[in-house]
Design an enzyme around this catalytic site. Structure first.
Site, PDB file in Angstrom:
ATOM      1  CG  HIS A  20      -1.815   1.183   1.313  1.00 38.70           C
ATOM      2  ND1 HIS A  20      -3.095   1.176   0.830  1.00 38.70           N
ATOM      3  CD2 HIS A  20      -1.614   2.444   1.819  1.00 38.70           C
ATOM      4  CE1 HIS A  20      -3.654   2.354   1.019  1.00 38.70           C
ATOM      5  NE2 HIS A  20      -2.766   3.147   1.629  1.00 38.70           N
ATOM      6  CD  GLU A  21       1.697   3.724   3.637  1.00 38.32           C
ATOM      7  OE1 GLU A  21       2.074   4.798   3.119  1.00 38.32           O
ATOM      8  OE2 GLU A  21       0.591   3.584   4.183  1.00 38.32           O
ATOM      9  CG  HIS A  24       0.392   6.238  -0.826  1.00 37.53           C
ATOM     10  ND1 HIS A  24      -0.718   6.657  -1.517  1.00 37.53           N
ATOM     11  CD2 HIS A  24      -0.073   5.608   0.291  1.00 37.53           C
ATOM     12  CE1 HIS A  24      -1.812   6.311  -0.855  1.00 37.53           C
ATOM     13  NE2 HIS A  24      -1.443   5.664   0.244  1.00 37.53           N
TER      14      HIS A  24
END
Length: 353
Positions: A20-21, A24
């Site tokens: 997920h990170e 980004h």
């Protein structure tokens, strides 16, 4: 084997957060936004290393993580600050984490389906028991494929059994089937499990398709849609009051559930596959929940971004991002407190149960 499954579950949690990170992070890097820190987990740092402009860290509280970008919640003169990037770039950076979770959820589902099944389960009726009362011109027929029950879509075989268990208490349903390529409605259709020599079932057989690349991909996609549908139903039940805080679980509760399910599997192979199945659903869950328009979550940030962009066009002046930062900061504190409450609840349930 319990320890093995606990370690596997914790590792998979770390993978979901990391992916997920990373969504980004990589999107910000591609768009030239400066990333000050990329962290797995929260709290004090266990390990950290500065590489170029970015600090990479591993922190001690195994909840969440973050990708800290320059000027994310405040004004910055740095031309590579997040707030100085174009609106469409910022929007894509914000939703990239959830997109990555959806992709990893799809990948885990594909692995589960490809390895788990020798034949692919389907929702099409292939036959009836001689005494089954549900076969008739006005009722079910061979070749019917279940489409929905009481308005809820049936994507995979497991849906049929889940829906019939939770949707009706009087065993009367509004059923839609696909028959000869068309939808056929069977309203107020009474259907319950019957006794067949001590074996309680509905009395009709559902098809198992030949395992091919096409059937595996088709089932993977339907299972993926089913995950999203289960999340929608869960939210609906919470809003309606049919489920409450006691039914929610954090990382501790999820790990406990995963290890119990895996430990009850007949073989280690099935145990690992069941763990993959659950974490595929969790990955989709994380993606959808993160896209909800709640401040501090990615969806809330994306909505605030679009609202701010429109307001700035109308007012013809820049709005200080610190105010949005205060909003997200306040909600982040609330979310962390709620997560702490759920975690404590899970711990008490674990030791008390």
């Amino acid at each position: 084997m319990i320890v093995f499954y606990i370690v596997l579950a914790i590792l998979l949690f770390g993978v979901l957060i990391l992916v997920h990170e990373f969504g980004h992070f990589i999107t910000a890097k591609l768009f030239g936004v400066q990333v000050n820190e990329f962290s797995l987990f929260m709290g004090p740092a266990i390990w950290k290393k500065q590489i170029g402009e970015t600090l990479y860290s591993l922190r001690c509280i195994p909840i969440g993580g973050y990708c800290a970008m320059e000027g994310e919640d405040s004004s910055s003169e740095n031309p590579r600050a997040f707030t100085n990037a174009k609106v469409w770039k910022r929007f894509l950076i914000l939703i990239a984490g959830s997109v990555m979770n959806l992709l990893i959820g799809l990948l885990l589902t594909l692995i589960f389906v490809a390895v788990r099944f020798d034949a692919i389960p389907d929702t099409q009726i292939t036959g009836f028991e001689p005494t089954c009362p549900y076969q008739s011109e006005e009722g079910l027929q061979v070749g019917d494929r279940f489409y929905s029950i009481d308005g809820e879509r049936i994507y995979v075989l497991n849906d049929f059994y889940i829906m019939t268990d939770i949707l009706s208490k009087d065993n009367v349903y509004d059923i839609v089937v696909i028959r000869d390529g068309e939808k056929v409605e069977l309203n107020n259709f009474e259907m319950k499990k019957l006794d067949y020599n001590g074996d309680y079932r509905y009395g009709f057989q559902l098809e198992y398709r030949e395992k091919t690349v096409g059937s595996v991909l088709d089932y993977t996609w339907n299972q993926f849609l089913d995950y999203a549908n289960q999340i929608r139903i869960s939210v609906k039940m919470i809003v309606a009051g049919d489920a409450g805080v006691k039914d929610l679980s954090g990382p501790v509760g999820i790990v406990d559930t995963v290890t119990q399910v895996a430990a009850q599997s007949e073989t280690v192979r099935l145990g690992v596959l069941n763990v993959l199945y659950i974490f595929a659903m969790i990955a989709v869950n994380l993606a959808i929940v993160n896209l909800l328009p709640i401040p501090a979550l990615d969806g809330g940030r994306a909505v605030c971004l679009l609202v701010t962009a429109v307001a700035e066009k109308i007012l013809r002046r820049k709005i200080n991002p610190k105010y949005e930062g205060y909003l997200h900061g306040a909600f982040m504190v609330l979310l962390l407190l709620f997560m702490a409450f759920i975690t404590v609840k899970d711990v008490f349930q674990f030791f008390g149960g």
